[in-house]
Design an enzyme around this catalytic site. Structure first.
Site, short mmCIF file in Angstrom:
data_model
loop_
_atom_site.label_atom_id
_atom_site.label_comp_id
_atom_site.label_asym_id
_atom_site.label_seq_id
_atom_site.Cartn_x
_atom_site.Cartn_y
_atom_site.Cartn_z
N ASP A 446 0.81 -1.12 -0.14
CA ASP A 446 -0.26 -0.02 0.04
C ASP A 446 0.75 1.27 0.15
O ASP A 446 1.89 1.25 0.18
CB ASP A 446 -0.91 -0.06 1.49
CG ASP A 446 -1.73 0.95 1.42
OD1 ASP A 446 -2.34 1.60 0.21
OD2 ASP A 446 -2.44 1.21 2.47
N GLU A 449 2.67 4.99 -3.83
CA GLU A 449 2.84 5.98 -5.13
C GLU A 449 4.13 6.59 -5.27
O GLU A 449 4.39 6.93 -6.41
CB GLU A 449 1.66 6.95 -4.92
CG GLU A 449 0.22 6.27 -4.91
CD GLU A 449 -0.14 5.56 -3.90
OE1 GLU A 449 0.31 5.60 -2.97
OE2 GLU A 449 -0.80 4.52 -4.26
N ASP A 524 -9.01 3.23 -2.41
CA ASP A 524 -9.87 3.72 -1.50
C ASP A 524 -11.33 4.29 -2.02
O ASP A 524 -11.40 5.53 -2.18
CB ASP A 524 -9.32 4.71 -0.46
CG ASP A 524 -8.19 4.31 0.05
OD1 ASP A 524 -8.12 3.05 0.35
OD2 ASP A 524 -7.44 5.18 0.87
#
Ligand code: MIG
Length: 821
Positions: A446, A449, A524
């Site tokens: 997670d 990015e 999300d």
């Protein structure tokens, strides 16, 4: 504070939404003055010292690489390309008054000399497929400078003529509809919680798209990791263009005309998805966060008590000591190994989250050195072994001035690994013993990015340098490949730690090629009907971008859902490769039983059906692995010649045979369903319909409209609560005869866990059914491959709206026939 954040978010999305470069202002590449021929292609020299290289990789795959006002650099490196050793392809070159023509058996590439324009044509019919609308261009004068993420970059772009009826698909993970025509997009991996349709960019960058016009498809993979732009006819009706804020103008042109063929080639080029362990197809449950261990056990036992299938449970960030990756909070998880063993006894595997942020924790000088062989279970005060090891070995990212780069993420001040360093990847991979030694089944990446709470735009990382194979490049180039390299480190680490088991990884961010290492989920999402409706175009677009193993948080992540939404959400995801209910920390509970028995019973029906369909799902998953054609498909992938399908993204298909048309709005109990040409059976009633038309169907909450293609055979297994709970016995072949009474299918099986399938450790059984008088004859071929399943029975059921007819008998493992009377 909260308000500031919200305003900041709105501003940010506003700014990113209104970029508008006028690429006609860029400097165009000079005209051709000469060219040379090599074994693999042509090199053009231009009047302005630019160079253009055409490389033939396959009859349907040509690479275009350009440098502006200088010679092409010798360095030619990409993190996403998996295959560079292409077998020699027959091609020729001819000079015509039009220009220089490079011809393969399938594709003609014409390079017009002045101005330099590239055109692609079908080699057999000479039909134009794709043509430059203006010469390739670059920002010689800095007219785009102001808008660049890093002003040291130079914008490069290519523009293509926009077809009057051209459709655009792919481009990876976009919060957008299926057909991307008349829209534009930016690629810059971004943490975007609660994103709505239209929010762009979001988590992933897959700069690969396909264009489809008159039934013919081509593909373009712009392999450039800088912040990139794709405009499919938004800023002008004349052109579709793509560009990036730096790097090379470097793209691969694929010619179909079939989309499936393009996806196959794209998988060859950027890597085929390996098969995950088969239990990855099981039902999964997550929550931010389940802890302590007794809570984890409770969730699993509730699943069992409610007779709901479950294979995987996810541990979100609270299992660690203060968010320190590769550690366990032993107050909350006293004995992780004992826990995973206990869960294994109930058929459940644990997946643990691993974020890239390593807590910044310099140790005080006189702190005792950690000597434990299980440091993950030791107290990480005053020393945190991961930080210490990484620091000693200089594995962490630094700024240009040599300072450690210190972003803020869950552990507070943190550091990121330079995953472009081979030794750092190796180290990171090996750290996963903290999980594998404790029986953890898979890894969830997670925040990759990479997300930085200091500044989500990436500006705070502007001067962060990565080794990058010696190029020592900065964030502008490396951001979009960060997750790819982290997943690679993880994958290779798991392979080393457990050579006899297939790695299972899920990731949020990624770049082209990510499918080689990881499966993915769409981040999300919201617990809203709009977000639910986005699932289908997002899953299918990812599939059209080379990422077959996709899914989203079932029920939605943010906000409050309800029983209707959760139920309808399962009716989409029960056939998605990744089926995981997950919820935000302060969200409302949404495990399948949380809204009462009425909803739970319906959800159970679909989860059980997923497990019954496992032989079918696994067969289509293997097809995705082998051919690059995803299992979760838009209709147009199977019906490319039917323009009615080009815009349908409220229905989907699994493989070639199953069509699903879920309800995506509240309070609806019916809908229109488009059935492509052919005949279709209603899955629930076996009533058959002629396709090529819309039909109206009932769809009360307990029903998702599903149709089976006439001529297909769907293999199913007994319902079960986890994979491996019961043998696949009998294996039922559900036969849906076409008008001639015929149907065929292939069943793929292997051990589900080891890499043996990459050799010959699989079993492929072909079944053909034909009508014979009033009955049917079933022929089972001698299976291919060396995998031997346990002895079992085959059950053949011929479906019709009247009573079904069937025959059952042993699977002899050799050619055999059955008669159905
Ligand atoms: O800043 O780990 O998308 O699935 O539950 C939020 C906590 C960090 C974002 C992920 C979400 C996960 C959450 N994470």
């Amino acid at each position: 504070m909260k308000r500031c954040v919200t305003i900041g978010f709105c501003l940010l999305s506003f700014v990113t939404a209104c970029w508008a470069q006028d690429i006609t202002k860029l400097e165009r590449i000079g005209s051709v003055v000469s060219f040379t021929k090599s074994d693999t292609g042509l090199l053009f020299n231009c009047a302005d010292k630019s160079q253009v290289q055409l490389t033939v990789l396959a009859p349907d795959l040509v690479r275009v690489r350009a440098s502006f006002a200088r010679a092409l650099p010798a360095r030619d490196h990409s993190w996403s390309i998996a295959k560079t050793d292409w077998p020699a392809t027959k091609w020729s070159v001819s000079e015509t008054p039009e220009g220089v023509l490079l011809i393969t058996d399938e594709l003609e590439t014409l390079v017009r000399r002045a101005p330099l324009l590239i055109e692609f044509r079908d080699a057999k019919t000479h039909t134009l497929i794709n043509a430059d609308e203006q010469p390739m261009a670059y920002d010689a004068k800095g007219v785009f400078k102001e808008m660049l993420f890093d002003q040291r970059g130079t914008f490069v772009a290519a523009a293509k003529k926009l077809g009057f009826d051209e459709h655009f698909y792919g481009l990876g993970e976009k919060a957008a509809r299926l057909d991307k025509r008349r829209s534009s997009f930016v690629n810059w991996n971004s943490d975007t919680p609660g994103y709505l349709e239209g929010r762009d960019p979001i988590y992933q960058t897959i700069p690969f798209y396909t264009g489809l016009e008159d039934g013919r498809a081509y593909g373009i993979f712009f392999d450039n990791s800088y912040r990139s732009y794709f405009d499919f006819g938004k800023s002008s009706q004349k052109r579709a263009w793509f560009g990036a804020e730096g790097g090379e103008l470097n793209y691969y042109f694929f010619y179909g005309p079939s989309l499936k063929k393009i996806l196959n080639r794209y998988a060859d080029l950027t890597g085929h998805m390996p098969l995950p362990p088969i239990w990855a197809l099981g039902n999964q449950q997550s929550r931010w966060s389940y802890y302590p261990d007794t809570m984890v056990e409770r969730v699993v036992s509730e699943y069992r008590k409610h007779d709901l299938p479950l294979d995987v449970l996810h541990l979100d960030i609270d299992y660690m000591q203060g968010y320190r990756v590769f550690t366990w909070d032993t107050q909350r998880f006293t004995n992780p190994k004992a826990l995973t063993e206990k869960l294994a006894g109930q058929g459940v595997k644990l997946v643990t989250i691993v974020d890239p942020g390593v807590k910044y924790q310099p140790a005080s000088k006189n702190a005792a050195v950690i000597t434990s062989t299980t440091p993950e279970l030791e107290l990480q005060e005053p020393r945190y072994y991961v930080f210490e090891q990484g620091l000693q070995n200089s594995f962490f990212q630094k700024r240009e001035n040599g300072d450690l780069f210190i972003p803020r993420v869950w552990p507070g001040e943190s550091v990121f690994v330079d995953f472009t360093l081979p030794a750092a990847r190796n180290w990171w991979g090996s750290l996963h013993r903290a999980y594998t030694d404790n029986g953890v089944g898979g890894i969830w990446n997670d925040m990759n990015e990479p997300s930085d709470f200091v500044d989500q735009s990436g500006k705070n990382q502007l001067d962060v340098v990565s080794y990058d194979e010696g190029e020592k490049s900065t964030h502008a180039k490396n951001r979009n490949v960060f997750a790819l390299l982290m997943a690679r480190a993880t994958y290779e680490g798991l392979e080393r730690l457990r050579p006899n088991q297939r790695p299972y990884i899920i990731t949020r961010a990624g770049y082209a090629g990510i499918q080689r290492y990881s499966t993915m989920w769409t981040g999300d999402s919201n617990s809203t009907w709009d977000a639910l409706a986005l699932n289908i175009p997002m899953f299918t677009s990812l599939g059209l971008s080379g990422e077959p193993f996709v899914g989203s948080d079932v029920g939605g992540f943010m906000g409050r859902g309800n029983g209707d939404l959760l139920t309808r959400s399962y009716q989409v995801s029960f056939l998605a490769p990744f089926c995981r209910n997950h919820k935000v920390i302060d969200g409302y509970d949404q495990e399948p039983w949380r809204f009462g028995k009425y909803y739970e019973d319906i959800i159970r029906k679909y989860l059980k059906l997923r497990y019954q369909l496992l032989p079918f799902l696994y067969t289509t998953l293997e097809e995705a692995h082998r051919s690059g054609v995803p299992l979760f498909r838009p209709l147009l992938l199977n019906y490319q010649d039917d323009p009615n399908t080009y815009n349908i993204d409220d229905e989907f298909m699994i493989g070639d045979d199953l069509l699903v048309a879920p309800i995506l709005k509240p309070d609806l109990t019916g809908r229109l369903v488009y059935l492509p040409p052919g005949r279709w059976y209603d899955y629930w009633s076996n009533k058959s319909y002629a396709g090529g038309t819309m039909i109206s169907v009932e769809a009360p909450l307990e029903t998702v409209p599903m149709f089976v293609r006439a001529g297909s055979i769907i293999p199913t297994a007994p319902a079960m609560n986890y994979i491996g709970e019961k043998p696949l016995d009998p294996l039922t072949f559900n036969v849906y005869p076409d008008e001639k009474g015929a149907a065929t299918a292939t069943l793929y099986e292997d051990d589900g866990l080891t890499p043996a399938y990459t050799q010959s450790g699989f079993r492929r059984t072909t079944v053909a059914v034909r009508r014979a008088g009033i009955g049917y004859i079933v022929t089972v071929s001698t299976p291919q491959g060396t995998y031997q399943p346990a002895s079992r029975k085959f059950n053949f059921v011929v479906k019709s709206s009247g009573p079904s007819r069937s025959v059952i008998g042993p699977d002899k493992g050799s050619e055999q026939t059955f008669r159905i009377n």
